[in-house]
Design a protein around this motif. Structure first.
Motif, mmCIF file in Angstrom:
data_model
loop_
_atom_site.group_PDB
_atom_site.id
_atom_site.type_symbol
_atom_site.label_atom_id
_atom_site.label_comp_id
_atom_site.label_asym_id
_atom_site.label_seq_id
_atom_site.Cartn_x
_atom_site.Cartn_y
_atom_site.Cartn_z
ATOM 1 N N LYS A 1 2.485 5.397 -17.167
ATOM 2 C CA LYS A 1 1.471 6.423 -16.922
ATOM 3 C C LYS A 1 0.089 5.806 -16.717
ATOM 4 O O LYS A 1 -0.703 6.236 -15.871
ATOM 5 C CB LYS A 1 1.448 7.414 -18.087
ATOM 6 N N SER A 2 -0.216 4.781 -17.503
ATOM 7 C CA SER A 2 -1.541 4.154 -17.403
ATOM 8 C C SER A 2 -1.720 3.437 -16.070
ATOM 9 O O SER A 2 -2.844 3.283 -15.587
ATOM 10 C CB SER A 2 -1.735 3.162 -18.556
ATOM 11 N N MET A 3 -0.618 3.015 -15.451
ATOM 12 C CA MET A 3 -0.703 2.320 -14.166
ATOM 13 C C MET A 3 -1.237 3.252 -13.080
ATOM 14 O O MET A 3 -2.071 2.838 -12.253
ATOM 15 C CB MET A 3 0.666 1.774 -13.788
ATOM 16 N N ALA A 4 -0.783 4.486 -13.065
ATOM 17 C CA ALA A 4 -1.248 5.436 -12.050
ATOM 18 C C ALA A 4 -2.721 5.775 -12.231
ATOM 19 O O ALA A 4 -3.389 6.192 -11.277
ATOM 20 C CB ALA A 4 -0.409 6.711 -12.102
ATOM 21 N N GLU A 5 -3.235 5.593 -13.437
ATOM 22 C CA GLU A 5 -4.656 5.867 -13.701
ATOM 23 C C GLU A 5 -5.524 4.628 -13.512
ATOM 24 O O GLU A 5 -6.729 4.656 -13.781
ATOM 25 C CB GLU A 5 -4.821 6.397 -15.126
ATOM 26 N N GLY A 6 -4.927 3.531 -13.066
ATOM 27 C CA GLY A 6 -5.689 2.331 -12.780
ATOM 28 C C GLY A 6 -6.018 1.476 -13.981
ATOM 29 O O GLY A 6 -6.860 0.572 -13.901
ATOM 30 N N HIS A 7 -5.345 1.718 -15.121
ATOM 31 C CA HIS A 7 -5.631 0.928 -16.324
ATOM 32 C C HIS A 7 -4.908 -0.408 -16.359
ATOM 33 O O HIS A 7 -5.280 -1.300 -17.120
ATOM 34 C CB HIS A 7 -5.260 1.733 -17.576
ATOM 35 N N THR A 8 -3.860 -0.540 -15.554
ATOM 36 C CA THR A 8 -3.131 -1.813 -15.497
ATOM 37 C C THR A 8 -2.475 -1.934 -14.131
ATOM 38 O O THR A 8 -2.170 -0.923 -13.479
ATOM 39 C CB THR A 8 -2.078 -1.911 -16.616
ATOM 40 N N ALA A 9 -2.252 -3.176 -13.687
ATOM 41 C CA ALA A 9 -1.659 -3.407 -12.372
ATOM 42 C C ALA A 9 -0.202 -3.842 -12.457
ATOM 43 O O ALA A 9 0.552 -3.686 -11.503
ATOM 44 C CB ALA A 9 -2.462 -4.469 -11.618
ATOM 45 N N SER B 1 0.825 -1.214 0.000
ATOM 46 C CA SER B 1 0.000 0.000 0.000
ATOM 47 C C SER B 1 0.855 1.258 0.000
ATOM 48 O O SER B 1 0.610 2.193 -0.775
ATOM 49 C CB SER B 1 -0.907 -0.012 1.232
ATOM 50 N N ASP B 2 1.863 1.290 0.883
ATOM 51 C CA ASP B 2 2.731 2.480 0.952
ATOM 52 C C ASP B 2 3.472 2.674 -0.370
ATOM 53 O O ASP B 2 3.640 3.801 -0.842
ATOM 54 C CB ASP B 2 3.736 2.331 2.097
ATOM 55 N N TRP B 3 3.904 1.537 -0.964
ATOM 56 C CA TRP B 3 4.646 1.647 -2.212
ATOM 57 C C TRP B 3 3.755 2.152 -3.344
ATOM 58 O O TRP B 3 4.170 3.028 -4.116
ATOM 59 C CB TRP B 3 5.263 0.312 -2.600
ATOM 60 N N VAL B 4 2.555 1.624 -3.456
ATOM 61 C CA VAL B 4 1.652 2.041 -4.540
ATOM 62 C C VAL B 4 1.352 3.527 -4.447
ATOM 63 O O VAL B 4 1.329 4.241 -5.463
ATOM 64 C CB VAL B 4 0.363 1.202 -4.519
ATOM 65 N N ALA B 5 1.137 4.046 -3.230
ATOM 66 C CA ALA B 5 0.878 5.475 -3.065
ATOM 67 C C ALA B 5 2.091 6.302 -3.506
ATOM 68 O O ALA B 5 1.947 7.306 -4.227
ATOM 69 C CB ALA B 5 0.533 5.775 -1.611
ATOM 70 N N LYS B 6 3.278 5.866 -3.087
ATOM 71 C CA LYS B 6 4.501 6.575 -3.471
ATOM 72 C C LYS B 6 4.723 6.487 -4.980
ATOM 73 O O LYS B 6 5.047 7.477 -5.642
ATOM 74 C CB LYS B 6 5.693 5.976 -2.727
#
Length: 790
Positions: free
Chosen positions: A235-243, A174-179
């Motif tokens: 870029k698409s990862m931060a927008e939730g398009h891919t994990a 969780s901390d990593w994804v936010a960063k």
């Protein structure tokens, strides 16, 4: 919608990750899960279908806990509605004698079943529920069961204790994804400006990922394909398009380019974790890859230490390259290969070979077993995937192996010897069928052969479990795995396959040959949400989109070269025929043309030939005629060190004038693609012939298959693969905006319409050359113009 971070986990991954311990042990473990495991499950389920047994029950449980939104899911093998209540059944197939298995045999087996029971009990408000482990003995079809009754309270305590252990990893994620997402949103394109075509490519990649589509891209050298695909995917990862991103390549050097792209973006502030996978035999610390505690200190206690190693590395590092993985593996005394596989679970991008996604024998089951997930596949040098896929989806066996092992086991295990004897006898019959023309083919799978093979597999499996360390173990193990591959391939068999038998070299081969890999590649692509196939030579696009598993809705773009065409001279010597029957008479002519090219401008050149024989013949004539020219030639089966020594001859030494080097190489070989010799590293390529694959039985049956399918058999089997080799070799010359160089194509066929229509846009304009004088004049004019522009 919850604002809490979401954690998605399968029951199996949760249990196996948190409860694993002990050694890596390569002692033979049954591969029955692939073939017999399914049969075992189905038999137990069928035998109990009249007893209130519901098989394959999907279970999902979502809950909020300690600031997280968890979603845990899995599939119970069976739910039994009995007179005394509900039983959750977990089936395990085994080759071990059942008397060696007791109720305490496996903590993880109980843990997995208890998690399923917990979910079922909570969702159905059951105060208590039973858990049953069913062990199915594959040799005898006997079963042994253990039954325990748990209260919902007991299961709840167990489940949340497991989740409590996982919280450190949940918080890490969780901390990593936010960063990471904050850094991605702040990231600008890491270069001052886009090259020609680069923005168009990046936009197309982002759109493809957002729309969960497939994209096929021909992007010439110089556009910056790696950055143009990675940047929008990130870029698409931060927008939730891919994990997660999988960057797939065929060569180590291309993986290094991806690593360099991540390093460049890190300089601009990107926080992103990538891991590069290296083949087991290359990254292993031992001289011999034997993964068991008696032979390897890194296997001994590996699972006791590996989670600590993962945590240490993830807290300290982002770009997990091979040297870094090796350093931490040494530090924590863990197996570097298994360590790297575990790291893929925690990284945002996995840089790896094609086979980790596409090969049914070795793909990453931790990601792709349950129909994949929210992944993006970036497939670099995608033209290489066609033949690689055919190989991945094909399988072959040899008669001689059956006979040799039959003799080996004649006295020690008559049962195995008998099974091998039946296989050998069957192969004798096939050999006779292939005596006319050395080949026999049929469109159906070898139905009479497969049951014999399955009998051998079952007998070999039982023997291998009990005879670790036996002198014959390794030989039987190799055949066992090859037989398993053959059986698994047979499961995919349809009208895109052909079975053939070939006699040659004193042996008989039977092969299940994948003629058209498009369907299986398409199915493999479904393991993710989006796929981008890109290469400098993906022409014609319609062909590659079809053969690589595209569909009518797939996107396709062809981008122009960013380089000024005035920086290169493309010459076609179309009065010379290099067809097989004319080659011998061309040897001195080709040598003369090479010398003409070199005489107009000193420097480094590569000459590409369609075969080693052709190359060696011209090399000998050229060396004898022009001994003053420094030459080097490719040898068969060069390793990485040999390859580096060859290329080092072309790299200028700082502070010294280039001496000039002439390299002889083969089309389609290790020096015709993936080689980046910039500036004076290479100023010219001479390509002899049109690169057609050698005429052979397999190419001919590919031709016949596509002739029936779309009347383009010759194109699919010979023309397109050959021209791709030519395009790749020609692409070695101009690598940057300031490079200048010449490309000389020698073959009369290059002026025919069928080839000219495959020329990329950047090959126009070009000049046709009839003789040595015209070649000399064209080159003098080009180099004079290049000199005037300096």
């Amino acid at each position: 919608m919850t604002s809490q971070p979401e954690i998605k986990l399968s029951v199996r991954n949760l249990v196996e990750f948190m409860l694993r311990s002990g050694n890596i042990d390569s002692q033979f473990i049954s591969n029955a899960s692939a073939l017999e495991g399914t049969r075992a499950h189905q038999k137990v389920q069928k035998d109990n279908q009249d007893k209130g047994y519901t098989p394959e029950v999907s279970l999902k449980y979502s809950f909020a806990y300690e600031g997280f939104s968890f979603r845990i899911e899995g599939r119970a093998d069976g739910i039994i509605a009995g007179a005394t209540g509900i039983i959750v059944d977990e089936i395990k197939s085994t080759n071990r004698p059942l008397e060696s298995i007791d109720a305490d045999y496996s903590e993880t087996h109980w843990a997995q079943a208890k998690c399923y029971a917990f979910i079922y009990a909570v969702q159905n408000e059951l105060p208590e529920i039973s858990v049953q482990l069913t062990y199915f003995q594959l040799d005898s079809d006997e079963i042994k069961q253990f039954l325990k009754v748990f209260s919902q309270t007991e299961l709840t305590t167990f489940f949340y204790e497991l989740i409590d252990q996982y919280l450190i990893w949940a918080r890490l994620t969780s901390d990593w994804v936010a960063k990471r997402n904050a850094a991605i949103r702040a990231l600008d394109f890491p270069f001052a400006s886009y090259r020609r075509g680069q923005r168009e490519l990046a936009v197309a990649v982002y759109k493809t990922i957002a729309e969960q589509q497939k994209l096929f891209v021909q992007a010439p050298t110089g556009i910056g394909k790696t950055m143009s695909t990675l940047f929008p995917a990130i870029k698409s990862m931060a927008e939730g398009h891919t994990a997660k991103i999988f960057y797939l390549t065929a060569k180590t050097i291309v993986r290094e380019v991806a690593e360099e792209a991540f390093a460049k973006m890190a300089e601009q502030g990107l926080a992103f974790k990538s891991v590069t996978l290296t083949a087991k035999d290359k990254i292993c610390f031992q001289a011999e890859t034997i993964c068991d505690p008696d032979h390897c200190q890194y296997a001994r206690g590996h699972f006791d230490r590996v989670n600590g190693a993962i945590l240490d590395l993830l807290e300290q590092e982002n770009r997990l390259t091979r040297p870094l993985i090796e350093d931490y593996a040494h530090k924590h005394q863990v197996c570097p290969f298994e360590f790297s596989l575990d790291l893929t679970l925690w990284c945002d991008c996995v840089i790896c070979d094609y086979n980790y996604v596409f090969d049914p024998r070795v793909y990453l089951k931790r990601f792709f077993t349950d129909n994949g997930g929210d992944y993006t596949f970036l497939i670099d040098e995608a033209h290489n995937l066609v033949d690689r896929a055919r190989s991945m989806f094909s399988a072959e066996l040899y008669k001689k192996t059956f006979l040799e092992l039959k003799r080996l086991f004649k006295d020690s295990d008559p049962g195995i010897a008998k099974a091998l004897g039946k296989l050998n006898t069957h192969m004798i019959g096939l050999r006779k069928l292939a005596e006319t023309g050395q080949h026999y083919r049929q469109s159906e799978a070898p139905k009479d052969f497969l049951p014999l093979l399955l009998t051998f597999i079952n007998l070999a499996e039982a023997w291998l479990v009990k005879n670790e360390g036996n002198d014959s173990h390794e030989q039987l193990l190799e055949l066992y795995f090859n037989a398993l591959t053959f059986m698994r391939t047979a499961e995919f068999y349809d009208d895109r396959f052909l079975t053939y038998v070939e006699n040659g070299n004193g042996d008989t081969k039977i092969k299940l040959f994948c003629l058209d890999p498009s369907h299986l590649l398409g199915e493999a692509i479904k393991r993710g949400r989006a796929a981008i196939f890109f290469s400098a030579t993906l022409s014609p696009l319609d062909y590659f989109a079809e053969i690589l598993g595209g569909d009518p809705d797939s996107y396709k773009i062809s981008l122009p070269s960013p380089f000024d065409v005035k920086n290169r001279e493309l010459l076609i010597a179309d009065t010379i025929s290099t067809t097989f029957r004319n080659r011998e008479k061309t040897y001195p002519v080709i040598a003369d043309r090479i010398k003409t090219v070199l005489a107009q401008q000193p420097g480094n050149y590569l000459v590409y030939f369609p075969s080693y024989k052709y190359m060696n013949a011209v090399f000998e004539i050229f060396s004898a005629s022009y001994p003053e020219v420094v030459t080097i030639r490719q040898a068969p089966e060069m390793n990485e060190d040999d390859r580096e020594q060859f290329l080092a001859q072309f790299r200028p030494v700082p502070g010294t004038a280039p001496a000039g080097m002439l390299g002889f190489a083969v089309l389609g070989g290790i020096f015709s693609e993936g080689v980046d010799l910039k500036h004076e590293g290479l100023i010219g390529a001479i390509i002899v012939g049109v690169g057609l694959p050698q005429i052979c039985f397999e190419r001919d049956i590919i031709r016949d298959y596509f002739n029936q399918k779309n009347h383009a058999g010759y194109e699919y089997a010979y023309l397109y693969p050959g021209m791709n080799k030519v395009l790749q070799a020609a692409g070695r010359v101009i690598r940057t905006e300031t490079d200048r160089g010449v490309i000389v194509l020698i073959d009369e066929r290059f002026s025919s319409p069928s080839y000219r229509q495959l020329f990329p846009r950047e090959w126009f304009p070009h000049h046709r050359i009839r003789n040595a004088a015209e070649l000399e004049k064209a080159l003098q004019d080009f180099w004079a113009m290049a000199e005037s522009q300096n």
